[in-house]
Scaffold this active site. Structure first.
Site, PDB file in Angstrom:
ATOM      1  N   LYS A 178       0.819  -1.142   0.098  1.00  0.00           N
ATOM      2  CA  LYS A 178       0.146   0.106  -0.090  1.00  0.00           C
ATOM      3  C   LYS A 178       0.786   1.318  -0.120  1.00  0.00           C
ATOM      4  O   LYS A 178       0.491   2.481  -0.348  1.00  0.00           O
ATOM      5  CB  LYS A 178      -0.915  -0.023   1.334  1.00  0.00           C
ATOM      6  N   GLU A 224       7.424   2.409  -6.333  1.00  0.00           N
ATOM      7  CA  GLU A 224       7.593   1.790  -5.258  1.00  0.00           C
ATOM      8  C   GLU A 224       7.551   2.961  -4.175  1.00  0.00           C
ATOM      9  O   GLU A 224       8.157   3.934  -4.570  1.00  0.00           O
ATOM     10  CB  GLU A 224       8.721   0.676  -5.186  1.00  0.00           C
ATOM     11  N   ASP A 225       7.661   2.771  -2.798  1.00  0.00           N
ATOM     12  CA  ASP A 225       7.719   3.851  -1.980  1.00  0.00           C
ATOM     13  C   ASP A 225       9.036   3.906  -1.600  1.00  0.00           C
ATOM     14  O   ASP A 225       9.543   4.934  -1.626  1.00  0.00           O
ATOM     15  CB  ASP A 225       6.778   3.714  -0.573  1.00  0.00           C
ATOM     16  N   ASP A 247      14.624  -0.947   0.093  1.00  0.00           N
ATOM     17  CA  ASP A 247      15.263  -1.173   1.152  1.00  0.00           C
ATOM     18  C   ASP A 247      16.397  -2.325   0.722  1.00  0.00           C
ATOM     19  O   ASP A 247      17.409  -2.139   0.466  1.00  0.00           O
ATOM     20  CB  ASP A 247      14.423  -1.533   2.178  1.00  0.00           C
ATOM     21  N   LYS A 289      17.408   3.234   0.475  1.00  0.00           N
ATOM     22  CA  LYS A 289      18.192   3.362   1.486  1.00  0.00           C
ATOM     23  C   LYS A 289      19.171   2.424   1.194  1.00  0.00           C
ATOM     24  O   LYS A 289      19.140   0.950   1.316  1.00  0.00           O
ATOM     25  CB  LYS A 289      17.545   2.455   2.789  1.00  0.00           C
ATOM     26  N   PHE A 336      14.429   4.098  10.018  1.00  0.00           N
ATOM     27  CA  PHE A 336      12.972   3.566   9.708  1.00  0.00           C
ATOM     28  C   PHE A 336      12.294   5.012   9.429  1.00  0.00           C
ATOM     29  O   PHE A 336      12.000   5.651  10.510  1.00  0.00           O
ATOM     30  CB  PHE A 336      12.475   2.479  10.636  1.00  0.00           C
ATOM     31  N   ASP A 338       4.200   3.202   6.504  1.00  0.00           N
ATOM     32  CA  ASP A 338       3.556   3.014   7.516  1.00  0.00           C
ATOM     33  C   ASP A 338       4.588   2.407   8.641  1.00  0.00           C
ATOM     34  O   ASP A 338       5.653   1.910   8.407  1.00  0.00           O
ATOM     35  CB  ASP A 338       2.376   2.199   7.241  1.00  0.00           C
ATOM     36  N   ARG A 362       0.611   6.551   7.732  1.00  0.00           N
ATOM     37  CA  ARG A 362       0.633   6.702   6.138  1.00  0.00           C
ATOM     38  C   ARG A 362      -0.009   8.059   5.965  1.00  0.00           C
ATOM     39  O   ARG A 362       0.362   8.798   4.840  1.00  0.00           O
ATOM     40  CB  ARG A 362      -0.513   5.665   5.814  1.00  0.00           C
TER      41      ARG A 362
END
Ligand code: IMP
Ligand code: MG
Length: 181
Positions: free
Chosen positions: A46, A102-103, A106, A134, A155, A162, A168
């Protein structure tokens, strides 16, 4: 003055205004690359929904969208590399100029897996756009075409991201101090 506290234990890393400017720049880059051709944006649910919504409205290209959801195992501990599609796309990507949205990149396990899956479905072209990267945490190599910001190994939440389904809705990307590394 305490810098940019928006909530208890949440510290701003990237302001919403700064993100909007960068999203605009990414959209211009895409317009130059695709030269008026249609693009098909695939949003990874999400977390990427806010980035998608902003990018979509900036793009002056013929655009279509679809959504995919994945769940990964081993997150936070030993990355198993296992990723499972929990909601697949509604439409075929065959012959389309696909951009995966994509957000955050990682370890790279999610995007590495999704890229291979989507590539096998024969799109005309396949690229990746991630708002955040990252690099310190990378386990699997991923070739990314559009990156909003490289961030340190913290983080982060907000702007779609989230922590236990919370945060969010924050307009900024923030570091969550309680899980700050
Ligand atoms: P990867 O497979 O390790 O690259 O994981 C990417 C996914 O993990 C992202 O799509 C996010 O859902 C989640 N993730 C990784 N880092 C963060 C973070 O700092 N905040 C929130 N979610 C994160
Ligand atoms: Mg995600």
């Amino acid at each position: 003055m305490a810098r940019a506290k928006t909530d208890r234990g949440v510290k701003v890393l990237l302001r919403g205004s700064q993100i909007r400017r960068r999203v605009r720049e990414l959209a211009r880059e895409m317009e130059r690359d695709y030269k008026g051709e249609a693009v098909h944006l695939i949003c990874i649910l999400k977390g990427a929904c806010v980035f998608l919504a902003d990018l979509l409205r900036e793009l002056k290209l013929p655009v279509s969208v679809d959504f995919i959801a994945v769940s990964s195992y081993g997150k936070g501990s030993l990355p198993s590399g296992e990723v499972r599609i929990t909601k697949d796309l509604d439409h075929s990507v065959e012959g389309l100029n696909v951009i995966i949205v994509e957000d955050i990149l990682d370890t790279g396990l999610t995007l590495n897996y999704l890229y291979r899956i989507l590539e096998s479905r024969k799109p005309r072209s396949l690229r990746i756009a991630t708002l955040l990267d990252k690099p310190a945490r990378r386990v699997k190599e991923v070739k990314v075409d559009y990156v909003g910001f490289q961030i340190p190994d913290k983080f982060v939440v907000g702007y779609g991201l989230d922590y236990g389904e919370r945060y969010r809705n924050l307009p900024d990307v923030c570091v969550l101090s309680s899980v700050e590394s």
